[in-house]
Design a protein around this motif. Structure first.
Motif, PDB file in Angstrom:
ATOM      1  N   GLN A 280       0.804  -1.219   0.000  1.00 18.73           N
ATOM      2  CA  GLN A 280       0.000   0.000   0.000  1.00 18.73           C
ATOM      3  C   GLN A 280       0.839   1.272   0.000  1.00 18.73           C
ATOM      4  O   GLN A 280       0.609   2.159  -0.825  1.00 18.73           O
ATOM      5  CB  GLN A 280      -0.964  -0.005   1.199  1.00 18.73           C
ATOM      6  CG  GLN A 280      -2.066  -1.048   1.120  1.00 18.73           C
ATOM      7  CD  GLN A 280      -3.102  -0.724   0.068  1.00 18.73           C
ATOM      8  OE1 GLN A 280      -3.202   0.392  -0.395  1.00 18.73           O
ATOM      9  NE2 GLN A 280      -3.876  -1.717  -0.336  1.00 18.73           N
TER      10      GLN A 280
ATOM     11  N   ASP B  92       0.819   4.036  -3.034  1.00 15.63           N
ATOM     12  CA  ASP B  92       0.459   5.433  -2.726  1.00 15.63           C
ATOM     13  C   ASP B  92       1.427   6.390  -3.411  1.00 15.63           C
ATOM     14  O   ASP B  92       1.029   7.439  -3.931  1.00 15.63           O
ATOM     15  CB  ASP B  92       0.501   5.675  -1.211  1.00 15.63           C
ATOM     16  CG  ASP B  92      -0.622   4.971  -0.481  1.00 15.63           C
ATOM     17  OD1 ASP B  92      -1.604   4.592  -1.132  1.00 15.63           O
ATOM     18  OD2 ASP B  92      -0.500   4.789   0.744  1.00 15.63           O
TER      19      ASP B  92
ATOM     20  N   ARG C  55      -7.297   0.803  -8.282  1.00 13.14           N
ATOM     21  CA  ARG C  55      -7.399   2.236  -8.016  1.00 13.14           C
ATOM     22  C   ARG C  55      -7.712   3.051  -9.270  1.00 13.14           C
ATOM     23  O   ARG C  55      -7.760   4.275  -9.223  1.00 13.14           O
ATOM     24  CB  ARG C  55      -6.098   2.746  -7.394  1.00 13.14           C
ATOM     25  CG  ARG C  55      -5.765   2.117  -6.062  1.00 13.14           C
ATOM     26  CD  ARG C  55      -4.716   2.933  -5.359  1.00 13.14           C
ATOM     27  NE  ARG C  55      -4.184   2.253  -4.190  1.00 13.14           N
ATOM     28  CZ  ARG C  55      -3.396   2.838  -3.303  1.00 13.14           C
ATOM     29  NH1 ARG C  55      -3.056   4.097  -3.454  1.00 13.14           N
ATOM     30  NH2 ARG C  55      -2.932   2.159  -2.262  1.00 13.14           N
TER      31      ARG C  55
ATOM     32  N   ARG D 146      -4.253   9.546   0.659  1.00 13.53           N
ATOM     33  CA  ARG D 146      -5.015   8.306   0.447  1.00 13.53           C
ATOM     34  C   ARG D 146      -6.479   8.620   0.706  1.00 13.53           C
ATOM     35  O   ARG D 146      -6.839   9.113   1.782  1.00 13.53           O
ATOM     36  CB  ARG D 146      -4.519   7.203   1.379  1.00 13.53           C
ATOM     37  CG  ARG D 146      -3.060   6.848   1.182  1.00 13.53           C
ATOM     38  CD  ARG D 146      -2.607   5.793   2.181  1.00 13.53           C
ATOM     39  NE  ARG D 146      -3.284   4.537   1.970  1.00 13.53           N
ATOM     40  CZ  ARG D 146      -3.203   3.494   2.793  1.00 13.53           C
ATOM     41  NH1 ARG D 146      -2.486   3.588   3.910  1.00 13.53           N
ATOM     42  NH2 ARG D 146      -3.840   2.380   2.531  1.00 13.53           N
TER      43      ARG D 146
ATOM     44  N   ASN E  45      -5.394   8.125  -6.638  1.00  7.05           N
ATOM     45  CA  ASN E  45      -5.237   7.678  -5.254  1.00  7.05           C
ATOM     46  C   ASN E  45      -6.560   7.580  -4.511  1.00  7.05           C
ATOM     47  O   ASN E  45      -6.615   7.775  -3.299  1.00  7.05           O
ATOM     48  CB  ASN E  45      -4.279   8.611  -4.497  1.00  7.05           C
ATOM     49  CG  ASN E  45      -4.722  10.072  -4.549  1.00  7.05           C
ATOM     50  OD1 ASN E  45      -5.549  10.445  -5.376  1.00  7.05           O
ATOM     51  ND2 ASN E  45      -4.178  10.897  -3.677  1.00  7.05           N
TER      52      ASN E  45
END
Length: 407
Positions: A130, A134, A162, A276, A301
């Motif tokens: 993660q 990001d 995403r 995020r 994001n």
């Protein structure tokens, strides 16, 4: 006890031939050589003691006690995702001398004939997927050191999830070895490779498309640009006030609860590219709209979370900011969850269109220790009426801002 120097020496991509003359001189004068087996094998005639690179804690204990000259062999530049960070943090810097070399990442960019000065560099070794993704989604170009768990395919799957698949992908395998291989593909192509990649690989991602900001501004996107049900969108002017009240910063975590069209998440993404954002929605029609909007604006994001709040919030990271656009009848339960999870100095913004929701929201928030402020946003926009124009009023929206703390 006299403590000798510790020499961190980076190996080039081709092995011992990649060591500079000064580094080779230092190695020859060392009494102990530490490294992975492939590095130790580069020096079969080394006269001193050879030690395999093992646990960092064991290495540190040895270096603190030894009176011998030690050369530690590493790959490329030891200060670049290397052992130097650990040693410089735990030993006197005066003891350490570093001889950097060409990194595998530099070599990979040279082989695919792509400049690397505008790239970000990410390692997933022991850092998790993660945080790496990001950083990738906020960048135009990224180079990733993968591992056996966070593979190129796993990274690709997360990027697709995403809605951030607009990259040219280069899979660079077994660099410097006789069987080195470079595969140019797409993000989806990484999921369809005929063979399992080598465990020694680097992934380079180069963005190939992005929204045209001439048509899609950072903030103030026209309502008509979003796929939505007219009743389930935070309208442009109210959206601007809402984003202002959230007081966004670049690298925060935002929950968008009852995301509707995803318009708040999308514009928040433009304002906090390293943040995020989690768009939480349960309505099947809205979920379809959000997917379309995330794809249209190639939002990098924002993660779509399907489910009903507050249960859908359980697996999300604790938020710095929370926007509640809809509660599905579970407003107090959502506020209880937010109260228990919101980070210090966090902000909650809630939009209400009825007086009942306004009063209940303030009551629930204040009962849980928040201080509140409400702004009534009255918008009237012109519309044509024959040869004249007139203002047509929209329903007022109450924008409630809440913070933890004393009055």
């Amino acid at each position: 006890m006299t403590q000798q120097k510790i020499y961190l020496v980076g190996a080039g991509i081709t092995g011992w031939e990649g060591f500079g003359s000064k580094a080779l001189e230092i190695i020859a004068k060392s009494e102990v050589m530490i490294g992975h087996q492939r590095h130790l094998d580069c020096f079969p005639d080394f006269a001193g003691e050879k030690m395999l690179f093992g646990e960092l804690s064991d290495l540190l204990d040895f270096l603190k006690k030894t009176e011998k000259r030690v050369a530690i062999l590493a790959s490329g530049d030891p200060t670049f995702f290397g052992v130097s960070r650990f040693l410089l943090r735990n030993l006197a810097k005066e003891r350490i001398e570093i001889f950097p070399n060409v990194t595998s990442m530099q070599y990979a960019f040279a082989r695919i004939k792509e400049p690397w000065d505008d790239s970000i560099f990410v390692s997933v070794h022991g850092r998790g997927l993660q945080p790496a993704v990001d950083k990738i989604v906020a960048a135009e170009k990224a180079c990733v050191l993968t591992d056996k768990n966070n593979t190129p395919a796993a990274i690709a799957a997360e990027l697709i999830e995403r809605g951030a698949e607009g990259y040219e992908a280069w899979l660079c395998e077994d660099l410097g070895l006789p069987g080195e291989k470079f595969t140019k593909t797409s993000v989806r192509g990484l999921l369809e490779l005929p063979l399992q990649p080598s465990g020694l690989n680097i992934l380079i991602l180069i963005r190939t498309y992005a929204p045209n900001l001439t048509h899609y501004p950072l903030i103030g996107i026209d309502d008509e640009e979003f796929q939505t049900s007219k009743k389930l969108i935070t309208k442009q002017e109210v959206r601007a006030v809402t984003l202002a009240k959230l007081q966004l910063q670049d690298d925060l975590v935002l929950w968008d609860v009852g995301a509707g069209s995803g318009s708040v998440s999308i514009e928040a993404s433009n304002l906090m590219p390293n943040g995020r954002i989690f768009a939480v929605e349960q309505n099947a029609q809205c979920l379809a709209f959000i997917r379309e909007n995330l794809k249209k604006f190639t939002t990098r994001n924002v993660k779509l979370v399907e489910g009903e709040a507050p249960d859908a919030l359980d697996e999300l990271p604790d938020p710095d900011r929370v926007f509640i656009g809809g509660s599905g009848g579970h407003l107090e339960e959502i506020i209880i969850t937010v109260d228990s999870r919101l980070k210090p100095e966090g902000v909650v913004v809630l939009n209400a269109v009825t007086l009942d929701t306004l009063t209940k929201s303030i009551e629930f928030l204040e009962d849980h220790g928040f201080t509140t402020e409400a702004a009534c946003v009255n918008i009237a926009k012109t519309r044509n009426l024959t040869e004249y124009k007139m203002f047509e009023a929209q329903n007022p929206v109450y924008v409630i801002t809440a913070r933890k703390g004393n009055e």
